[in-house]
Design an enzyme around this catalytic site. Sequence first.
Site, PDB file in Angstrom:
ATOM      1  N   ARG A  28      -2.082  -6.163  -7.919  1.00  0.00           N
ATOM      2  CA  ARG A  28      -0.985  -7.094  -7.668  1.00  0.00           C
ATOM      3  C   ARG A  28      -0.922  -8.175  -8.715  1.00  0.00           C
ATOM      4  O   ARG A  28       0.144  -8.624  -9.101  1.00  0.00           O
ATOM      5  CB  ARG A  28      -1.165  -7.756  -6.295  1.00  0.00           C
ATOM      6  CG  ARG A  28      -1.089  -6.811  -5.134  1.00  0.00           C
ATOM      7  CD  ARG A  28      -1.569  -7.484  -3.889  1.00  0.00           C
ATOM      8  NE  ARG A  28      -2.982  -7.834  -4.084  1.00  0.00           N
ATOM      9  CZ  ARG A  28      -3.769  -8.298  -3.146  1.00  0.00           C
ATOM     10  NH1 ARG A  28      -3.321  -8.524  -1.943  1.00  0.00           N
ATOM     11  NH2 ARG A  28      -5.022  -8.566  -3.397  1.00  0.00           N
ATOM     12  N   HIS A  58       0.838  -1.203   0.000  1.00  0.00           N
ATOM     13  CA  HIS A  58       0.000   0.000   0.000  1.00  0.00           C
ATOM     14  C   HIS A  58       0.873   1.253   0.000  1.00  0.00           C
ATOM     15  O   HIS A  58       0.604   2.214  -0.734  1.00  0.00           O
ATOM     16  CB  HIS A  58      -0.901   0.055   1.245  1.00  0.00           C
ATOM     17  CG  HIS A  58      -1.944  -1.002   1.315  1.00  0.00           C
ATOM     18  ND1 HIS A  58      -2.122  -1.786   2.433  1.00  0.00           N
ATOM     19  CD2 HIS A  58      -2.885  -1.403   0.426  1.00  0.00           C
ATOM     20  CE1 HIS A  58      -3.121  -2.616   2.229  1.00  0.00           C
ATOM     21  NE2 HIS A  58      -3.600  -2.413   1.011  1.00  0.00           N
ATOM     22  N   SER A 110      -3.141  -7.671   3.005  1.00  0.00           N
ATOM     23  CA  SER A 110      -3.384  -7.481   4.433  1.00  0.00           C
ATOM     24  C   SER A 110      -3.829  -8.785   5.091  1.00  0.00           C
ATOM     25  O   SER A 110      -3.406  -9.106   6.200  1.00  0.00           O
ATOM     26  CB  SER A 110      -4.444  -6.396   4.653  1.00  0.00           C
ATOM     27  OG  SER A 110      -3.986  -5.145   4.199  1.00  0.00           O
ATOM     28  N   LYS A 170     -16.774  -7.103   6.741  1.00  0.00           N
ATOM     29  CA  LYS A 170     -15.478  -7.708   7.032  1.00  0.00           C
ATOM     30  C   LYS A 170     -15.284  -7.748   8.545  1.00  0.00           C
ATOM     31  O   LYS A 170     -15.925  -7.022   9.287  1.00  0.00           O
ATOM     32  CB  LYS A 170     -14.348  -6.894   6.390  1.00  0.00           C
ATOM     33  CG  LYS A 170     -14.333  -6.983   4.879  1.00  0.00           C
ATOM     34  CD  LYS A 170     -13.082  -6.348   4.323  1.00  0.00           C
ATOM     35  CE  LYS A 170     -12.999  -6.584   2.826  1.00  0.00           C
ATOM     36  NZ  LYS A 170     -11.736  -6.077   2.279  1.00  0.00           N
TER      37      LYS A 170
END
Length: 157
Positions: free
Chosen positions: A90, A17, A128, A41
């Site tokens: 990514r 990040h 993460s 989440k």
Amino acid sequence: MRNVIYPGSFDPITNGHLDIIKRTAKIFDKVIVAVVDNPSKNPMFTLKERVELIKGATKDIKNIEIDCFSGLLIDYVKGKNISVMVKGLRAVSDFEYEFQMALMNKKLDENIETLFMTTNSKYSYLSSSLVKEVFRLGGCVNELVPDIVIEEMKKKI
């Protein structure tokens, strides 16, 4: 003035990040790092904690602002009167998801643009979720997240 929003959950902020934030800050006059409050989440860190971690990790970057929001990203972007957001990629799987989101956002407001920035290859595997899993299982995450994050993760586990 060219401003951009970089949205995400940042639970926690990773060096991947930070790579995107630093590179984006070189291109735009101001980068708003927008932390989403997503109740679906199960975050390790509260929204306030995530904002503080990002502030600590980015304290040397002068042209950024840290903010938070809930609800639709497109509404947040319009509310800030900004027409560009940046999304980090990514892998191809990220592109597929982010491409769908960009098209939906374009449907909701054709004036908002999404720019994709690929991550540095040394962070291409980093997420993460993976950081949290490795940390919970006793693995070393020293080169994956800022030191401030490691300190706070130790307090949580």
